[in-house]
Design an enzyme around this catalytic site. Structure first.
Site, short mmCIF file in Angstrom:
data_model
loop_
_atom_site.label_atom_id
_atom_site.label_comp_id
_atom_site.label_asym_id
_atom_site.label_seq_id
_atom_site.Cartn_x
_atom_site.Cartn_y
_atom_site.Cartn_z
CD GLU A 291 -5.55 3.33 -6.24
OE1 GLU A 291 -5.06 2.21 -6.37
OE2 GLU A 291 -6.43 3.61 -5.40
CG ASP B 297 5.22 1.09 6.51
OD1 ASP B 297 5.85 1.93 7.17
OD2 ASP B 297 4.00 0.88 6.66
CG ASP C 299 4.66 2.02 12.32
OD1 ASP C 299 3.66 2.40 11.72
OD2 ASP C 299 4.92 2.35 13.50
#
Ligand code: ZN
Length: 422
Positions: free
Chosen positions: A46, A111, A113
Site C-alpha cells: 500500500e 518513529d 518525534d
C-alpha cells in the site's frame, strides 16, 4: 529568495519537476521489490498519497516501477506514505470479501518525534528544533541502532530524517518484515524506558541489577549528557528546572542538595554533588539507588511512538517524500556521519530544483556527449539528481540497497537449491 529558501506556496510548481527529474524511482522500486524473492511483494504494497488541501488517498498500489512512476507524476502528491504488504492488491481491496483483505507484512518501523521531548528541552517546543535539541535524535539513533543490531540481530536498518523534527527507522530484514503485531509490540516495549505523561515526576525507574540494555544506553547518554543537559538545556542552572531535577531524587538527599546548591551555582559542580550523593546511596539503600542514572535517562533516552511500531498496517512517511511545511526531503541518514548530521543542511525541494537550472560545468557537458548515444529518460534522470545536493543521499541509499541485495542473493540461492531437490 535565498538558495535554500522555501515557500510552501511554491510546492505545486516544484513537485512536478521533482517527480519528473529527481525522485530516485529506480532505487525506490529496488528497495520495495526486495529482490523479487517473494512474488507479488511490490504489487501488494500500500502507498498512500496526500494531495493538495489535505486530500488523503489510501490503498494505492502498483504492479511495476513504471506504473508507480507514472501515477506519482500524474498526482504529484504533497506527501507519500508507505503501508503494509497486503493479502491482495490494495487498489482492489473493495472487491475482496470482507475479512479477506489483510495486512501481512511490513518493515518494523520506529518513529521518534522531538515533540515527545518537550518536558526535557527548553530551547524549543512543539514543531521547532535547533542544533541543541537535535542531540536527542543523535542519542536516540545510537541507542536504538545498537539494540536492534546486537540484541535482535537485525542488519538492514534504514534511518531517515523525517523532514521536520524527527527520525524514522525502517528495519528491512526479512525476519523483521514478518513479525506479528504481538512481536512488534514486544520489541517496542523492550526498547521503551520513559513511561508516564506530564503528571509523572519520575518517568524512569531502575531496579537492581541493571539490564544490559540500560547499561549500554547509559554508556551513550553519559557521553552527551554534560553538554546537552547541563550546558545547552541548563537543567541545573535555571530555578524551575533545578526544582524539576530535585523532585526526582529521594527526599533525604533532596534536602541536602538544596542546601549545597545555595553555595554552588556551577552546573557541572552541582551535577557532581548529585553523583556523589548517588554513590553514597548505592552503598546503603535498596530503593532509589540509581537516581542519577534515572535523571540522565529521563532527559536523554529515546522516546518512541510505540503505536507506530506495533501496527502492521500503520502508515509511515516514505523516504524521499517532501515535508510540505519545511520543503525538506526525507533523506536516508548515513550513520557514519551521524555526529555531523545537521537537519538544516538537508536540501529543500526548492534548492534541488534550483540546482537543476544552474549552468552546467564543462566536465558535465563532456559527460553528456559521451552518453549521448545511449541516452534515455532513465539516464537523464540519473544525471539530474547527481547534479543536486540530493546526490549524496541517493548514493548512501544505493549502498544500503547493495547491502540488502547480498542477502537476497543468499535467499534466491537457497530457493533454487530447494527447487532442485524437489
Ligand atoms: Zn532546540
Amino acid at each position: 529568495m535565498s538558495s535554500s529558501g522555501y515557500d510552501p506556496a511554491c510546492l505545486p510548481d516544484l513537485l512536478p519537476l521533482y517527480y519528473r527529474r529527481l525522485f530516485p524511482f529506480s532505487q525506490y522500486h529496488r528497495w520495495l521489490n526486495y529482490g523479487g524473492v517473494q512474488k507479488n511483494y511490490f504489487h501488494n504494497r500500500e502507498f498512500s498519497f496526500t494531495l493538495k488541501d489535505d486530500i488523503y488517498v489510501r490503498y494505492q498500489s502498483f504492479t511495476t516501477q513504471s506504473e508507480l512512476e507514472k501515477e506519482i507524476q500524474k498526482m504529484n502528491p504533497y506527501k507519500i506514505d508507505i503501508g503494509a504488504i497486503y493479502s491482495h492488491r490494495p487498489n482492489q481491496h473493495n472487491t475482496v470479501k470482507s475479512g479477506g483483505f489483510q495486512a501481512l507484512e511490513k518493515e518494523l518501523v520506529f518513529d521518534i518525534d522531538m515533540t515527545d521531548y518537550d518536558d526535557v528541552r527548553s530551547c524549543c517546543s512543539a514543531a521547532a528544533i535547533c542544533s541543541k535539541c537535535w542531540t536527542l535524535m543523535t542519542v536516540a539513533i545510537l541507542i536504538l541502532d545498537r539494540a536492534l543490531r546486537e540484541d535482535f540481530g537485525f542488519q538492514h536498518l534504514l534511518w531517515v530524517y523525517s523532514g521536520r523534527r524527527g527520525v524514522h527507522c525502517w528495519v528491512c530484514d526479512e525476519a523483521a518484515r514478518k513479525l506479528s503485531v504481538a512481536a512488534r509490540s514486544a520489541v517496542a516495549e523492550y526498547l521503551s524506558l520513559v513511561k508516564g505523561g506530564d503528571e509523572t515526576v519520575k518517568k524512569v525507574v531502575l531496579t537492581h541489577p541493571l539490564h544490559p540494555l540500560i547499561e549500554e544506553a547509559l554508556a551513550v547518554v553519559e557521553k552527551y549528557f554534560p553538554q546537552y543537559a547541563l550546558q545547552d538545556q541548563e537543567i541545573l542552572s535555571r530555578k524551575e528546572s533545578v526544582d524539576k531535577v530535585l523532585a526526582m531524587v529521594p527526599e533525604d538527599v533532596r534536602k541536602e542538595l538544596q542546601q549545597d546548591f545555595q553555595n554552588e551555582k556551577k552546573p557541572d559542580s552541582r551535577w557532581k554533588l548529585i553523583k556523589d550523593q548517588a554513590s553514597k546511596k548505592q552503598g546503603t539503600a535498596k530503593k532509589g539507588q540509581y537516581f542519577e542514572k534515572e535523571i540522565m535517562l529521563q532527559y536523554c533516552y529515546p522516546r518512541l511512538d510505540v503505536n507506530v511500531s506495533k501496527g502492521v498496517n500503520h502508515l509511515l512517511k516514505s523516504p524521499f517524500s517532501v515535508h510540505p511545511k519545511t520543503g525538506r526531503i526525507s533523506v536516508p541518514m548515513d550513520l557514519k556521519e551521524l555526529e555531523t548530521f545537521d537537519p538544516f543542511d538537508v536540501p529543500t525541494i526548492s534548492l534541488i530544483c534550483e540546482e537543476l537550472d544552474r549552468p552546467r560545468t564543462g566536465e558535465e557537458e563532456s559527460e553528456d556527449v559521451k552518453e549521448n548515444e545511449k541516452d534515455s529518460a532513465e539516464r537523464r534522470k540519473i544525471r539530474d539528481y547527481k547534479r543536486t545536493s540530493l546526490a549524496k543521499y541517493v548514493k548512501y541509499f544505493d549502498q544500503f540497497l547493495d547491502g540488502m541485495a547480498r542477502s537476497w542473493k543468499g535467499e534466491l540461492l537457497k530457493k533454487s537449491d530447494l527447487e532442485k531437490e524437489f
